[in-house]
Design a protein around this motif. Structure first.
Motif, PDB file in Angstrom:
ATOM      1  N   GLY A 164     -55.528 -17.568  55.627  1.00 32.96           N
ATOM      2  CA  GLY A 164     -55.765 -18.877  55.028  1.00 32.96           C
ATOM      3  C   GLY A 164     -57.172 -19.383  55.332  1.00 32.96           C
ATOM      4  N   ILE A 213     -58.553 -21.977  57.491  1.00 31.30           N
ATOM      5  CA  ILE A 213     -59.026 -22.065  58.878  1.00 31.30           C
ATOM      6  C   ILE A 213     -58.741 -20.760  59.615  1.00 31.30           C
ATOM      7  N   ASP A 264     -49.535 -12.825  58.232  1.00 28.95           N
ATOM      8  CA  ASP A 264     -49.623 -13.810  57.156  1.00 28.95           C
ATOM      9  C   ASP A 264     -48.674 -13.403  56.028  1.00 28.95           C
ATOM     10  N   THR A 307     -49.057 -16.411  50.993  1.00 25.06           N
ATOM     11  CA  THR A 307     -48.610 -17.365  49.974  1.00 25.06           C
ATOM     12  C   THR A 307     -49.789 -17.586  49.038  1.00 25.06           C
ATOM     13  N   ASP A 335     -43.299 -13.054  57.144  1.00 23.76           N
ATOM     14  CA  ASP A 335     -42.953 -14.472  57.013  1.00 23.76           C
ATOM     15  C   ASP A 335     -42.474 -14.987  58.370  1.00 23.76           C
ATOM     16  N   LEU A 361     -51.445 -20.725  63.333  1.00 22.08           N
ATOM     17  CA  LEU A 361     -51.989 -21.582  62.273  1.00 22.08           C
ATOM     18  C   LEU A 361     -51.150 -21.564  61.003  1.00 22.08           C
ATOM     19  N   SER A 367     -49.761 -26.496  54.045  1.00 20.51           N
ATOM     20  CA  SER A 367     -50.765 -27.436  54.559  1.00 20.51           C
ATOM     21  C   SER A 367     -51.192 -28.548  53.597  1.00 20.51           C
ATOM     22  N   TYR A 387     -45.466 -33.531  54.953  1.00 15.44           N
ATOM     23  CA  TYR A 387     -46.330 -32.575  55.661  1.00 15.44           C
ATOM     24  C   TYR A 387     -46.516 -32.983  57.120  1.00 15.44           C
ATOM     25  N   LYS A 438     -45.318 -31.197  60.702  1.00 16.14           N
ATOM     26  CA  LYS A 438     -46.248 -30.789  61.773  1.00 16.14           C
ATOM     27  C   LYS A 438     -45.891 -31.522  63.078  1.00 16.14           C
ATOM     28  N   ASN A 484     -60.777 -30.574  57.657  1.00 15.40           N
ATOM     29  CA  ASN A 484     -61.797 -29.512  57.674  1.00 15.40           C
ATOM     30  C   ASN A 484     -62.388 -29.323  56.287  1.00 15.40           C
TER      31      ASN A 484
HETATM   32  P1  NAD Z   1     -53.985 -22.890  54.438  1.00 15.30           P
HETATM   33  O1  NAD Z   1     -52.919 -23.478  53.565  1.00 15.30           O
HETATM   34  O2  NAD Z   1     -55.321 -22.622  53.875  1.00 15.30           O
HETATM   35  O3  NAD Z   1     -53.474 -21.511  55.067  1.00 15.30           O
HETATM   36  C1  NAD Z   1     -52.186 -21.345  55.574  1.00 15.30           C
HETATM   37  C2  NAD Z   1     -51.955 -19.856  55.772  1.00 15.30           C
HETATM   38  O4  NAD Z   1     -50.622 -19.689  56.293  1.00 15.30           O
HETATM   39  C3  NAD Z   1     -52.029 -19.031  54.479  1.00 15.30           C
HETATM   40  O5  NAD Z   1     -52.754 -17.849  54.691  1.00 15.30           O
HETATM   41  C4  NAD Z   1     -50.572 -18.724  54.166  1.00 15.30           C
HETATM   42  O6  NAD Z   1     -50.384 -17.495  53.452  1.00 15.30           O
HETATM   43  C5  NAD Z   1     -49.962 -18.661  55.567  1.00 15.30           C
HETATM   44  N1  NAD Z   1     -48.522 -18.948  55.553  1.00 15.30           N
HETATM   45  C6  NAD Z   1     -47.894 -19.989  54.939  1.00 15.30           C
HETATM   46  N2  NAD Z   1     -46.567 -19.902  55.124  1.00 15.30           N
HETATM   47  C7  NAD Z   1     -46.360 -18.796  55.897  1.00 15.30           C
HETATM   48  C8  NAD Z   1     -45.198 -18.197  56.441  1.00 15.30           C
HETATM   49  N3  NAD Z   1     -43.981 -18.709  56.210  1.00 15.30           N
HETATM   50  N4  NAD Z   1     -45.342 -17.094  57.203  1.00 15.30           N
HETATM   51  C9  NAD Z   1     -46.568 -16.561  57.442  1.00 15.30           C
HETATM   52  N5  NAD Z   1     -47.696 -17.084  56.928  1.00 15.30           N
HETATM   53  C10 NAD Z   1     -47.595 -18.189  56.165  1.00 15.30           C
HETATM   54  O7  NAD Z   1     -54.044 -23.875  55.681  1.00 15.30           O
HETATM   55  P2  NAD Z   1     -55.305 -24.303  56.578  1.00 15.30           P
HETATM   56  O8  NAD Z   1     -55.965 -25.471  55.949  1.00 15.30           O
HETATM   57  O9  NAD Z   1     -56.085 -23.112  56.921  1.00 15.30           O
HETATM   58  O10 NAD Z   1     -54.544 -24.839  57.879  1.00 15.30           O
HETATM   59  C11 NAD Z   1     -54.225 -23.958  58.949  1.00 15.30           C
HETATM   60  C12 NAD Z   1     -53.545 -24.741  60.047  1.00 15.30           C
HETATM   61  O11 NAD Z   1     -54.406 -25.786  60.502  1.00 15.30           O
HETATM   62  C13 NAD Z   1     -52.254 -25.416  59.602  1.00 15.30           C
HETATM   63  O12 NAD Z   1     -51.327 -25.317  60.647  1.00 15.30           O
HETATM   64  C14 NAD Z   1     -52.657 -26.861  59.364  1.00 15.30           C
HETATM   65  O13 NAD Z   1     -51.581 -27.726  59.575  1.00 15.30           O
HETATM   66  C15 NAD Z   1     -53.746 -27.035  60.411  1.00 15.30           C
HETATM   67  N6  NAD Z   1     -54.781 -28.036  60.083  1.00 15.30           N
HETATM   68  C16 NAD Z   1     -55.433 -28.012  58.883  1.00 15.30           C
HETATM   69  C17 NAD Z   1     -56.443 -28.944  58.643  1.00 15.30           C
HETATM   70  C18 NAD Z   1     -57.234 -28.929  57.349  1.00 15.30           C
HETATM   71  O14 NAD Z   1     -58.060 -29.829  57.135  1.00 15.30           O
HETATM   72  N7  NAD Z   1     -57.070 -27.957  56.471  1.00 15.30           N
HETATM   73  C19 NAD Z   1     -56.777 -29.907  59.610  1.00 15.30           C
HETATM   74  C20 NAD Z   1     -56.077 -29.897  60.829  1.00 15.30           C
HETATM   75  C21 NAD Z   1     -55.096 -28.953  61.068  1.00 15.30           C
END
Ligand code: NAD
Ligand code: TYD
Length: 348
Positions: A11, A13, A34, A37, A60, A82, A86, A156, A160, A186
């Motif tokens: 994903g 981050i 991963d 998705t 998963d 992570l 999201s 959401y 979390k 981010n």
């Molecule tokens: P994203 O949606 O870009 O990526 C999520 C990843 O998780 C994807 O690669 C997806 O395929 C994978 N995934 C989803 N469901 C899954 C499952 N059941 N099993 C295995 N893999 C699975 O999210 P992101 O923005 O990179 O966020 C990553 C983490 O950081 C999350 O936990 C989010 O809550 C947290 N976060 C995000 C932000 C932001 O601004 N994006 C800020 C603070 C915290």
């Protein structure tokens, strides 16, 4: 040699965290789990996919047997978790998916770590990556601190918050070694174009409407994704077990001001007349239950671990826009297919 599981590494981050760990720690074996998705994309990791200390596993986190087999096979020393659903808007249309991945998936990982590490917790760590949205919404003033009471407002953020509680409960009840960080919004390379900045960059490029929710006066604190990855590295290695760290950009923007700045930057970079992109701004129906303001006090990680953002926002934004403009194929690929249906449903 340590073996570390990073979940959600394909994903936004996660891919930056995987890259940092793979390149910085050649003596760690990094396993990226991963589900791939709509938000997971292995193209994000092309530059390190053949590194000798990197392994990708498709799976998963909701699938209990897949997780326990993986822990059996690799005997992980640490987890950086992570993987999550999201996007707030998707959580409003489909909360159950968020409960399954964010809550049940996290508990599956906690159980697997607990079983593997029972009685030999020393040197092990479960790092749970969370969000500032668990604290709810701020008024005009004030900041989220590590001890701000939880008050999540969206499906959401509720999922979390629930996962954060489970991590702490496992620490308290089973002495599972853990650390949690809660980060602000981010931005940067490889973010799926459903989130504000990449969505608007793509729309400006195609002269499509920029859908501003409500009055546009909602405030977010923006941090460059690589700085978040740096903070995660620092907390993983130097953070105090059982502790929480807030991570933020010291960088608050009202949505409309940020969008206007983006419009200016995009006009410049695309060689269009100033004011062209702003004409695309379209106020649309507000997001239900839209949180007014998030702002992080990142004083603790700054004082205790010496972390601070490395980039000024204007520089980070310019770099980010350049990346999307230079990687149009990436954007075109992720915005084809299923994305079109999401877009129609969300913005029609
Ligand atoms: P994203 O949606 O870009 O990526 C999520 C990843 O998780 C994807 O690669 C997806 O395929 C994978 N995934 C989803 N469901 C899954 C499952 N059941 N099993 C295995 N893999 C699975 O999210 P992101 O923005 O990179 O966020 C990553 C983490 O950081 C999350 O936990 C989010 O809550 C947290 N976060 C995000 C932000 C932001 O601004 N994006 C800020 C603070 C915290
Ligand atoms: P987003 O990137 O979805 O992050 P979050 O909701 O987790 O903060 O949205 C950032 C802000 O931009 C938020 O206040 C909602 C707003 N927004 C819009 O005005 N229009 C949009 O099309 C999107 C996706 C977001």
């Amino acid at each position: 040699m340590k073996t570390i599981l990073i979940t959600g590494g394909a994903g936004f981050i996660g891919s930056h965290v995987v890259r940092l760990f793979v390149n910085k720690y050649p003596d760690y074996q990094i396993v990226n789990l991963d589900k791939l998705t709509y938000a997971g994309n292995l193209e994000n990791l092309k530059d390190i996919e053949n590194a000798p200390n990197y392994i990708f596993e498709k799976g998963d986190i909701v699938d209990e047997s897949c997780i326990s087999q993986l822990f059996d096979r690799y005997q992980f020393d640490g987890v950086v978790h992570l993987a999550a659903e999201s996007h707030v808007d998707r959580s409003i249309t489909n909360p159950m998916e968020f409960i399954m991945t964010n809550v049940v998936g996290t508990v599956n990982l906690l159980n697997a770590a607990r079983n593997l590490w029972k009685g030999k917790e020393k040197g092990k760590l479960f790092y749970h990556v969370s969000t500032d949205e668990v604290y709810g919404s701020l008024g005009q003033t004030g900041f989220f601190l590590e001890d701000t009471p939880y008050d999540p407002q969206s499906p959401y953020s509720s999922s979390k918050a629930s996962s954060d509680h489970f991590v702490r409960a496992y620490g308290n009840t089973y002495s599972l070694p853990y650390v949690i960080s809660n980060c602000s919004n981010n931005y940067g390379e490889n973010q799926f174009p459903e989130k504000l900045l990449p969505l608007f960059i793509n729309n400006i490029r195609y002269n499509k409407a920029l859908p501003v929710y409500g009055d546009g006066l909602f405030t977010r604190d923006w941090l460059y994704v690589v700085d978040h990855a740096r903070a995660i590295d620092l907390i993983y290695h130097k953070g105090k077990q059982g502790d929480t760290y807030n991570i933020g950009g010291f960088n608050e923007w009202k949505n409309i001001d940020l969008i206007k700045l983006l419009c200016k930057v995009m006009d410049e970079k695309l060689g269009r007349e100033q004011g062209s992109a702003e004409k695309l701004i379209t106020y649309v129906k507000d997001r239900p239950g839209h949180d007014k303001r998030y702002a992080i006090d990142a004083g603790k990680i700054n004082k205790e671990l010496g972390w601070e953002p490395s980039l000024q926002f204007e520089e980070g934004l310019s770099k980010t826009v350049d990346w999307y403009l230079n990687n149009q194929e990436w954007l075109d690929r992720v915005t084809s297919g299923e994305y079109q249906n999401y877009y129609k449903e969300q913005y029609s």
